[in-house]
Structure formats: structure tokens, C-alpha cells
Design a protein around this motif. Structure first.
Motif, short mmCIF file in Angstrom:
data_model
loop_
_atom_site.label_atom_id
_atom_site.label_comp_id
_atom_site.label_asym_id
_atom_site.label_seq_id
_atom_site.Cartn_x
_atom_site.Cartn_y
_atom_site.Cartn_z
N ALA A 1 -1.69 7.20 7.52
CA ALA A 1 -3.12 7.00 7.73
C ALA A 1 -3.34 5.73 8.53
CB ALA A 1 -3.86 6.90 6.39
N MET A 2 -4.39 5.72 9.30
CA MET A 2 -4.70 4.57 10.14
C MET A 2 -4.99 3.31 9.31
SD MET A 2 -7.45 4.37 13.17
CE MET A 2 -6.95 3.53 14.64
N TRP A 3 -5.57 3.45 8.14
CA TRP A 3 -5.96 2.31 7.32
C TRP A 3 -4.77 1.62 6.65
CZ3 TRP A 3 -4.14 3.12 2.53
CH2 TRP A 3 -4.00 4.44 2.08
N CYS A 4 -3.59 2.19 6.77
CA CYS A 4 -2.38 1.72 6.08
C CYS A 4 -1.54 0.83 7.01
CB CYS A 4 -1.59 2.94 5.62
SG CYS A 4 0.08 2.62 5.07
N ARG B 1 0.92 1.82 10.28
CA ARG B 1 0.66 1.36 11.64
C ARG B 1 1.91 0.69 12.22
NH1 ARG B 1 -3.09 3.07 14.43
NH2 ARG B 1 -3.40 1.11 15.44
N SER C 1 -2.49 13.76 7.64
CA SER C 1 -3.37 12.60 7.61
C SER C 1 -3.91 12.26 6.23
CB SER C 1 -4.56 12.84 8.55
OG SER C 1 -5.45 11.75 8.50
N ASP D 1 -6.30 9.89 6.36
CA ASP D 1 -7.51 9.20 6.80
C ASP D 1 -8.73 9.76 6.10
OD1 ASP D 1 -6.47 7.29 8.75
OD2 ASP D 1 -5.85 9.06 9.86
N ASP E 1 -11.92 10.02 7.37
CA ASP E 1 -12.88 10.77 8.17
C ASP E 1 -12.20 11.30 9.43
OD1 ASP E 1 -13.39 8.81 10.50
OD2 ASP E 1 -13.82 7.58 8.74
N THR F 1 -11.57 8.86 12.53
CA THR F 1 -10.40 7.99 12.37
C THR F 1 -9.12 8.79 12.54
OG1 THR F 1 -11.67 6.59 10.87
CG2 THR F 1 -9.29 6.30 10.86
N PHE F 2 -9.09 10.00 11.98
CA PHE F 2 -7.95 10.89 12.16
C PHE F 2 -7.65 11.06 13.65
CE2 PHE F 2 -7.07 15.32 13.42
CZ PHE F 2 -5.76 15.47 12.95
N TYR G 1 -6.31 7.81 15.38
CA TYR G 1 -4.91 7.53 15.03
C TYR G 1 -3.98 8.59 15.61
CZ TYR G 1 -1.05 6.11 11.87
OH TYR G 1 0.14 5.67 11.33
#
Length: 144
Positions: free
Chosen positions: A37-40, A44, A70, A72, A74, A77-78, A81
Motif C-alpha cells: 500500500a502507498m501509505w506503508c 514504498r 492493494s 490502499d 481509496d 491512491t491505488f 501507487y
């Protein structure tokens, strides 16, 4: 047959994209499920290494595909990323399929790379470790 009882690869039919086009698995010898996930922050950090690995093995002619699973929150954001990734992805709105596959392989945290053979049988749940072990070296689809 319930989702839980079916072959995990059967769950993917008609449910994958590669870039912005529908995608189907064909003659891959092995498949990686990349839970990320992008938030992780660790995700990244690992994703560029996995992109490099993937590009090298594909250039070597290996029959290998990765599927982004994913985490993510939303769709925007998916897509942001996923634009960094050259492989396939499970369509964002199919979280029940992602959850089924995640449960099958006891995914607890991310990033996580699970490798299966062309029949969907588990090869390793430590694909990430195998990729990191080979990073910067000549790469191969050796999962130990």
C-alpha cells in the motif's frame, strides 16, 4: 464452490488489469502476490527493488508475473501507487478476493510477496526476503 474453496488463480479470471487494460494470466511458471500500500513506508522502500527485480527477470525471458494486491484506502491512491509498477493488479474494487487470498496465505503485515506456481500451489511466503537477498546481483527465480 465458495471463493475460499476455489483455486486462487480461478478467482483472478476477469479481475486483473495491467496498466489500464484488462489482463489474464496465460503461461506464467510462477506468480507473485504483492501485498502492499502507498501509505506503508516499508512498502514504498521495497517497491522500487521489486520493480528492478521484475524487470530483470522479464528481460531474461522468465515466465513470471506479479499481481499487486492493494491495501490502499481509496481508488485514487491505488492508481497513483500502481502507476509505479510494471506488473498486473487485482482491480481495486475486489477487496473480497484480496481478503480471500490474504487469508489463504496468512498475510499479517505488508509489504509481503507470496510466490505460487502456475497451478496456484505455494512456493514461498517469503518472496520479499528472496528478492532482497538477490538485489543488486544477477537475479533468478530462486525462492529459497
Amino acid at each position: 464452490m465458495s471463493q475460499k474453496d476455489s483455486n486462487i488463480l480461478d478467482l483472478l479470471k476477469g479481475n486483473l488489469v495491467k496498466g489500464d487494460k484488462d489482463f489474464e494470466l496465460t503461461d506464467e511458471e510462477c506468480i507473485g502476490f504483492y501485498f502492499s500500500a502507498m501509505w506503508c513506508p516499508p512498502c514504498r522502500g521495497f517497491t522500487p527493488k521489486l520493480v528492478s527485480f521484475y524487470n530483470k527477470v522479464k528481460c531474461q525471458g522468465e515466465k513470471f508475473e506479479i499481481i499487486f494486491m492493494s491495501g490502499d484506502f481509496d481508488e485514487e491512491t491505488f492508481h497513483e501507487y500502481y502507476a509505479e509498477m510494471p506488473w498486473a493488479a487485482l482491480k481495486f474494487d475486489l477487496s473480497s478476493i484480496k481478503d480471500t487470498i490474504s487469508e489463504k496465505f496468512n498475510i499479517i503485515g505488508i509489504p509481503n510477496l507470496v510466490i505460487v506456481d502456475k497451478a496456484g500451489n505455494l512456493i514461498t511466503t517469503n518472496g520479499r526476503g528472496a528478492v532482497l537477498k538477490q538485489f543488486g546481483e544477477t537475479v533468478s527465480l530462486t525462492w529459497t
